[in-house]
Design an enzyme around this catalytic site. Structure first.
Site, PDB file in Angstrom:
ATOM      1  N   ASP A   9    -142.209  20.934 -22.814  1.00 40.79           N
ATOM      2  CA  ASP A   9    -142.839  19.658 -23.149  1.00 40.79           C
ATOM      3  C   ASP A   9    -143.102  19.647 -24.657  1.00 40.79           C
ATOM      4  O   ASP A   9    -143.863  20.484 -25.157  1.00 40.79           O
ATOM      5  CB  ASP A   9    -144.151  19.558 -22.357  1.00 40.79           C
ATOM      6  CG  ASP A   9    -144.907  18.276 -22.640  1.00 40.79           C
ATOM      7  OD1 ASP A   9    -144.554  17.544 -23.592  1.00 40.79           O
ATOM      8  OD2 ASP A   9    -145.869  18.017 -21.900  1.00 40.79           O
ATOM      9  N   VAL A  32    -140.736  10.579 -23.906  1.00 40.65           N
ATOM     10  CA  VAL A  32    -141.406  11.383 -24.940  1.00 40.65           C
ATOM     11  C   VAL A  32    -142.476  10.550 -25.642  1.00 40.65           C
ATOM     12  O   VAL A  32    -143.584  11.039 -25.922  1.00 40.65           O
ATOM     13  CB  VAL A  32    -140.388  11.819 -26.031  1.00 40.65           C
ATOM     14  CG1 VAL A  32    -141.063  12.643 -27.099  1.00 40.65           C
ATOM     15  CG2 VAL A  32    -139.248  12.603 -25.439  1.00 40.65           C
ATOM     16  N   ASP A  33    -142.140   9.311 -25.930  1.00 46.17           N
ATOM     17  CA  ASP A  33    -143.037   8.404 -26.646  1.00 46.17           C
ATOM     18  C   ASP A  33    -144.364   8.262 -25.888  1.00 46.17           C
ATOM     19  O   ASP A  33    -145.456   8.416 -26.469  1.00 46.17           O
ATOM     20  CB  ASP A  33    -142.320   7.045 -26.739  1.00 46.17           C
ATOM     21  CG  ASP A  33    -142.896   6.133 -27.800  1.00 46.17           C
ATOM     22  OD1 ASP A  33    -143.718   6.605 -28.600  1.00 46.17           O
ATOM     23  OD2 ASP A  33    -142.504   4.949 -27.823  1.00 46.17           O
ATOM     24  N   SER A 121    -132.510   9.462 -27.665  1.00 42.40           N
ATOM     25  CA  SER A 121    -131.612   8.493 -26.990  1.00 42.40           C
ATOM     26  C   SER A 121    -131.075   8.956 -25.631  1.00 42.40           C
ATOM     27  O   SER A 121    -130.406   8.173 -24.951  1.00 42.40           O
ATOM     28  CB  SER A 121    -130.416   8.085 -27.879  1.00 42.40           C
ATOM     29  OG  SER A 121    -130.842   7.233 -28.921  1.00 42.40           O
ATOM     30  N   GLY A 123    -132.586   9.675 -22.855  1.00 43.24           N
ATOM     31  CA  GLY A 123    -133.390   9.351 -21.670  1.00 43.24           C
ATOM     32  C   GLY A 123    -133.218   7.884 -21.329  1.00 43.24           C
ATOM     33  O   GLY A 123    -132.141   7.450 -20.928  1.00 43.24           O
ATOM     34  N   VAL A 124    -134.276   7.116 -21.540  1.00 37.57           N
ATOM     35  CA  VAL A 124    -134.270   5.672 -21.261  1.00 37.57           C
ATOM     36  C   VAL A 124    -133.086   4.977 -21.958  1.00 37.57           C
ATOM     37  O   VAL A 124    -132.494   4.038 -21.406  1.00 37.57           O
ATOM     38  CB  VAL A 124    -135.604   5.036 -21.732  1.00 37.57           C
ATOM     39  CG1 VAL A 124    -135.577   3.524 -21.608  1.00 37.57           C
ATOM     40  CG2 VAL A 124    -136.780   5.615 -20.959  1.00 37.57           C
TER      41      VAL A 124
HETATM   42  N1  AR6 Z   1    -140.945  16.680 -24.005  1.00 32.35           N
HETATM   43  C1  AR6 Z   1    -139.635  16.850 -24.296  1.00 32.35           C
HETATM   44  N2  AR6 Z   1    -138.662  16.018 -23.839  1.00 32.35           N
HETATM   45  C2  AR6 Z   1    -139.055  14.979 -23.067  1.00 32.35           C
HETATM   46  C3  AR6 Z   1    -140.406  14.725 -22.725  1.00 32.35           C
HETATM   47  C4  AR6 Z   1    -141.379  15.637 -23.232  1.00 32.35           C
HETATM   48  N3  AR6 Z   1    -142.680  15.488 -22.984  1.00 32.35           N
HETATM   49  N4  AR6 Z   1    -140.458  13.605 -21.938  1.00 32.35           N
HETATM   50  C5  AR6 Z   1    -139.184  13.168 -21.788  1.00 32.35           C
HETATM   51  N5  AR6 Z   1    -138.323  13.997 -22.444  1.00 32.35           N
HETATM   52  P1  AR6 Z   1    -136.722   9.228 -23.810  1.00 32.35           P
HETATM   53  P2  AR6 Z   1    -134.915   7.669 -25.527  1.00 32.35           P
HETATM   54  C6  AR6 Z   1    -136.859  13.931 -22.590  1.00 32.35           C
HETATM   55  O1  AR6 Z   1    -136.536   8.283 -22.702  1.00 32.35           O
HETATM   56  O2  AR6 Z   1    -133.786   7.853 -24.587  1.00 32.35           O
HETATM   57  C7  AR6 Z   1    -139.386   5.140 -24.572  1.00 32.35           C
HETATM   58  O3  AR6 Z   1    -139.893   4.209 -23.665  1.00 32.35           O
HETATM   59  C8  AR6 Z   1    -136.111  13.045 -21.633  1.00 32.35           C
HETATM   60  O4  AR6 Z   1    -135.900  13.737 -20.385  1.00 32.35           O
HETATM   61  O5  AR6 Z   1    -138.083   9.732 -24.100  1.00 32.35           O
HETATM   62  O6  AR6 Z   1    -134.683   7.821 -26.997  1.00 32.35           O
HETATM   63  C9  AR6 Z   1    -139.461   4.650 -26.020  1.00 32.35           C
HETATM   64  O7  AR6 Z   1    -140.601   3.854 -26.247  1.00 32.35           O
HETATM   65  C10 AR6 Z   1    -134.812  12.816 -22.395  1.00 32.35           C
HETATM   66  O8  AR6 Z   1    -133.927  13.924 -22.226  1.00 32.35           O
HETATM   67  O9  AR6 Z   1    -136.173   8.643 -25.220  1.00 32.35           O
HETATM   68  C11 AR6 Z   1    -138.212   3.866 -26.159  1.00 32.35           C
HETATM   69  O10 AR6 Z   1    -138.360   2.542 -25.679  1.00 32.35           O
HETATM   70  C12 AR6 Z   1    -135.236  12.797 -23.856  1.00 32.35           C
HETATM   71  O11 AR6 Z   1    -136.557  13.373 -23.858  1.00 32.35           O
HETATM   72  C13 AR6 Z   1    -137.224   4.606 -25.292  1.00 32.35           C
HETATM   73  O12 AR6 Z   1    -138.000   5.303 -24.319  1.00 32.35           O
HETATM   74  C14 AR6 Z   1    -135.321  11.408 -24.471  1.00 32.35           C
HETATM   75  O13 AR6 Z   1    -135.766  10.471 -23.506  1.00 32.35           O
HETATM   76  C15 AR6 Z   1    -136.459   5.645 -26.076  1.00 32.35           C
HETATM   77  O14 AR6 Z   1    -135.494   6.218 -25.239  1.00 32.35           O
END
Ligand code: AR6
Length: 169
Positions: A9, A32-33, A121, A123-124
Protein backbone atom coordinates in the site's frame (compact mmCIF):
# COMPACT_ATOMS: atom_id res chain seq x y z
CA UNK A 1 19.26 5.60 -9.11
CA UNK A 2 18.13 2.39 -7.42
CA UNK A 3 14.85 1.03 -8.73
CA UNK A 4 12.99 -1.05 -6.16
CA UNK A 5 9.77 -3.03 -6.57
CA UNK A 6 7.57 -3.85 -3.60
CA UNK A 7 4.05 -5.14 -3.23
CA UNK A 8 1.90 -3.16 -0.82
CA UNK A 9 0.00 0.00 0.00
CA UNK A 10 1.70 3.20 -1.16
CA UNK A 11 0.15 5.21 1.70
CA UNK A 12 2.47 3.34 4.07
CA UNK A 13 5.66 4.03 2.11
CA UNK A 14 8.41 5.64 4.19
CA UNK A 15 9.85 7.82 1.47
CA UNK A 16 10.30 11.54 0.93
CA UNK A 17 7.54 11.76 -1.68
CA UNK A 18 4.70 9.53 -2.81
CA UNK A 19 3.21 9.95 -6.26
CA UNK A 20 -0.57 10.03 -6.51
CA UNK A 21 -2.47 8.79 -9.57
CA UNK A 22 -4.90 11.71 -9.43
CA UNK A 23 -7.44 13.20 -11.84
CA UNK A 24 -7.30 16.73 -13.18
CA UNK A 25 -9.78 18.05 -10.60
CA UNK A 26 -7.23 17.24 -7.84
CA UNK A 27 -10.21 16.78 -5.53
CA UNK A 28 -9.79 13.07 -4.87
CA UNK A 29 -11.38 9.93 -6.23
CA UNK A 30 -11.00 6.16 -5.91
CA UNK A 31 -7.94 3.89 -6.07
CA UNK A 32 -4.61 5.32 -4.92
CA UNK A 33 -6.07 8.83 -4.91
CA UNK A 34 -8.85 7.87 -2.49
CA UNK A 35 -6.42 6.02 -0.23
CA UNK A 36 -3.95 8.93 -0.11
CA UNK A 37 -6.64 11.49 0.75
CA UNK A 38 -8.26 9.19 3.32
CA UNK A 39 -5.01 8.43 5.15
CA UNK A 40 -3.34 11.79 4.60
CA UNK A 41 -6.29 13.78 5.90
CA UNK A 42 -7.68 17.22 5.01
CA UNK A 43 -4.32 19.03 4.70
CA UNK A 44 -3.75 17.43 1.30
CA UNK A 45 -7.16 18.46 -0.04
CA UNK A 46 -6.68 22.00 1.28
CA UNK A 47 -3.35 22.23 -0.55
CA UNK A 48 -4.96 20.88 -3.74
CA UNK A 49 -7.72 23.48 -3.52
CA UNK A 50 -5.06 26.16 -3.17
CA UNK A 51 -3.36 24.95 -6.37
CA UNK A 52 -6.73 25.01 -8.18
CA UNK A 53 -7.39 28.52 -6.93
CA UNK A 54 -4.00 29.82 -8.01
CA UNK A 55 -1.83 28.09 -10.61
CA UNK A 56 -4.29 25.59 -12.17
CA UNK A 57 -7.83 27.04 -12.27
CA UNK A 58 -8.75 24.67 -15.09
CA UNK A 59 -7.35 21.62 -13.35
CA UNK A 60 -4.06 19.80 -13.74
CA UNK A 61 -3.52 18.71 -17.37
CA UNK A 62 -2.81 15.07 -18.17
CA UNK A 63 0.89 14.26 -18.01
CA UNK A 64 1.77 17.04 -15.56
CA UNK A 65 2.62 16.88 -11.83
CA UNK A 66 2.32 19.16 -8.79
CA UNK A 67 3.39 18.73 -5.17
CA UNK A 68 1.50 19.23 -1.92
CA UNK A 69 2.11 18.45 1.71
CA UNK A 70 1.47 14.84 2.72
CA UNK A 71 -0.64 15.49 5.84
CA UNK A 72 -0.67 12.43 8.10
CA UNK A 73 1.21 10.14 5.68
CA UNK A 74 4.75 9.06 6.62
CA UNK A 75 6.01 10.83 3.46
CA UNK A 76 6.80 14.57 3.43
CA UNK A 77 5.18 15.34 0.10
CA UNK A 78 2.56 14.01 -2.28
CA UNK A 79 3.25 14.54 -5.97
CA UNK A 80 -0.06 14.48 -7.84
CA UNK A 81 0.06 13.47 -11.48
CA UNK A 82 -2.75 12.82 -13.95
CA UNK A 83 -2.35 9.76 -16.13
CA UNK A 84 -4.11 9.36 -19.49
CA UNK A 85 -7.20 7.19 -19.79
CA UNK A 86 -6.24 4.11 -21.87
CA UNK A 87 -7.18 4.37 -25.53
CA UNK A 88 -7.02 1.53 -28.02
CA UNK A 89 -7.19 3.93 -30.96
CA UNK A 90 -4.69 6.60 -29.93
CA UNK A 91 -1.08 6.21 -28.71
CA UNK A 92 -1.07 8.04 -25.39
CA UNK A 93 2.17 6.42 -24.16
CA UNK A 94 4.06 9.77 -24.36
CA UNK A 95 1.55 11.24 -21.90
CA UNK A 96 1.98 8.34 -19.48
CA UNK A 97 5.77 8.66 -19.75
CA UNK A 98 5.37 12.38 -19.07
CA UNK A 99 3.68 11.60 -15.72
CA UNK A 100 6.83 9.83 -14.52
CA UNK A 101 9.23 12.40 -15.99
CA UNK A 102 7.32 15.35 -14.52
CA UNK A 103 6.98 13.61 -11.14
CA UNK A 104 10.75 13.11 -11.04
CA UNK A 105 11.30 16.75 -12.02
CA UNK A 106 9.00 17.94 -9.21
CA UNK A 107 10.67 15.53 -6.76
CA UNK A 108 14.08 16.92 -7.71
CA UNK A 109 12.86 20.48 -7.22
CA UNK A 110 11.64 19.55 -3.73
CA UNK A 111 14.97 17.94 -2.87
CA UNK A 112 13.37 14.52 -2.41
CA UNK A 113 15.81 11.60 -2.45
CA UNK A 114 13.32 8.72 -2.29
CA UNK A 115 10.11 8.58 -4.29
CA UNK A 116 7.34 5.96 -4.34
CA UNK A 117 5.26 5.46 -7.49
CA UNK A 118 2.03 3.54 -8.10
CA UNK A 119 1.20 2.04 -11.50
CA UNK A 120 -0.25 5.27 -12.89
CA UNK A 121 -3.27 4.78 -15.23
CA UNK A 122 -3.32 0.99 -14.67
CA UNK A 123 -6.44 0.98 -12.46
CA UNK A 124 -9.60 3.00 -13.09
CA UNK A 125 -7.98 4.50 -16.22
CA UNK A 126 -7.69 1.03 -17.77
CA UNK A 127 -4.11 0.94 -19.06
CA UNK A 128 -2.97 -2.70 -19.55
CA UNK A 129 -0.63 -3.49 -16.64
CA UNK A 130 2.15 -5.01 -18.71
CA UNK A 131 2.41 -1.94 -20.95
CA UNK A 132 2.04 0.44 -18.00
CA UNK A 133 4.95 -1.33 -16.29
CA UNK A 134 7.14 -1.13 -19.40
CA UNK A 135 6.51 2.60 -19.84
CA UNK A 136 6.98 3.34 -16.12
CA UNK A 137 10.28 1.50 -15.80
CA UNK A 138 11.74 2.68 -19.12
CA UNK A 139 10.91 6.30 -18.34
CA UNK A 140 12.19 6.32 -14.77
CA UNK A 141 15.39 4.50 -15.79
CA UNK A 142 16.19 6.96 -18.56
CA UNK A 143 15.23 10.25 -16.88
CA UNK A 144 18.20 12.06 -15.33
CA UNK A 145 17.57 13.10 -11.69
CA UNK A 146 19.17 13.32 -8.28
CA UNK A 147 16.71 10.80 -6.82
CA UNK A 148 18.54 8.00 -5.00
CA UNK A 149 15.67 5.52 -4.92
CA UNK A 150 12.57 5.14 -7.09
CA UNK A 151 10.28 2.63 -5.41
CA UNK A 152 7.34 1.15 -7.29
CA UNK A 153 4.67 0.12 -4.79
CA UNK A 154 2.39 -2.34 -6.54
CA UNK A 155 -0.91 -3.19 -4.97
CA UNK A 156 -1.31 -6.82 -6.00
CA UNK A 157 0.87 -9.79 -7.02
CA UNK A 158 -0.11 -9.47 -10.70
CA UNK A 159 1.07 -5.87 -10.87
CA UNK A 160 4.26 -6.78 -9.03
CA UNK A 161 4.94 -9.63 -11.48
CA UNK A 162 4.30 -7.36 -14.47
CA UNK A 163 6.86 -4.84 -13.22
CA UNK A 164 9.35 -7.56 -12.31
CA UNK A 165 9.18 -8.90 -15.87
CA UNK A 166 10.37 -5.52 -17.21
CA UNK A 167 13.21 -5.02 -14.75
CA UNK A 168 16.58 -5.92 -16.28
CA UNK A 169 18.33 -8.57 -14.21
N1 AR6 B 1 -1.22 1.56 -3.04
C1 AR6 B 1 -0.62 1.20 -4.20
N2 AR6 B 1 -1.31 0.94 -5.34
C2 AR6 B 1 -2.66 1.08 -5.29
C3 AR6 B 1 -3.36 1.46 -4.12
C4 AR6 B 1 -2.58 1.71 -2.96
N3 AR6 B 1 -3.13 2.09 -1.80
N4 AR6 B 1 -4.70 1.50 -4.41
C5 AR6 B 1 -4.84 1.15 -5.71
N5 AR6 B 1 -3.62 0.87 -6.25
P1 AR6 B 1 -5.89 3.90 -9.83
P2 AR6 B 1 -5.54 5.36 -12.36
C6 AR6 B 1 -3.25 0.47 -7.62
O1 AR6 B 1 -7.26 3.51 -10.21
O2 AR6 B 1 -5.76 4.13 -13.16
C7 AR6 B 1 -8.99 7.69 -9.20
O3 AR6 B 1 -10.37 7.70 -8.98
C8 AR6 B 1 -4.35 -0.05 -8.51
O4 AR6 B 1 -4.60 -1.44 -8.22
O5 AR6 B 1 -5.64 4.35 -8.45
O6 AR6 B 1 -4.43 6.30 -12.73
C9 AR6 B 1 -8.44 9.07 -9.56
O7 AR6 B 1 -9.13 10.10 -8.89
C10 AR6 B 1 -3.74 0.17 -9.89
O8 AR6 B 1 -2.85 -0.89 -10.21
O9 AR6 B 1 -5.30 5.07 -10.78
C11 AR6 B 1 -8.65 9.14 -11.02
O10 AR6 B 1 -9.97 9.55 -11.35
C12 AR6 B 1 -2.91 1.43 -9.74
O11 AR6 B 1 -2.78 1.61 -8.31
C13 AR6 B 1 -8.45 7.71 -11.48
O12 AR6 B 1 -8.73 6.89 -10.35
C14 AR6 B 1 -3.56 2.68 -10.32
O13 AR6 B 1 -4.96 2.63 -10.15
C15 AR6 B 1 -7.01 7.45 -11.87
O14 AR6 B 1 -6.92 6.15 -12.38
Amino acid sequence: MDIVLVQGDITEARVDAVVNAANSSLLGGGGVDGAIHRKGGPAILAACREILATTHPEGLPTGQAVATVAGDLPARWVIHTVGPVWSASEDLAPLLASCYRESLRVADALGARTVAFPAVSAGVYGWPMDDAARIALTTVRTTPSRIAEARFVLFDPEAHAAFRAHLPR
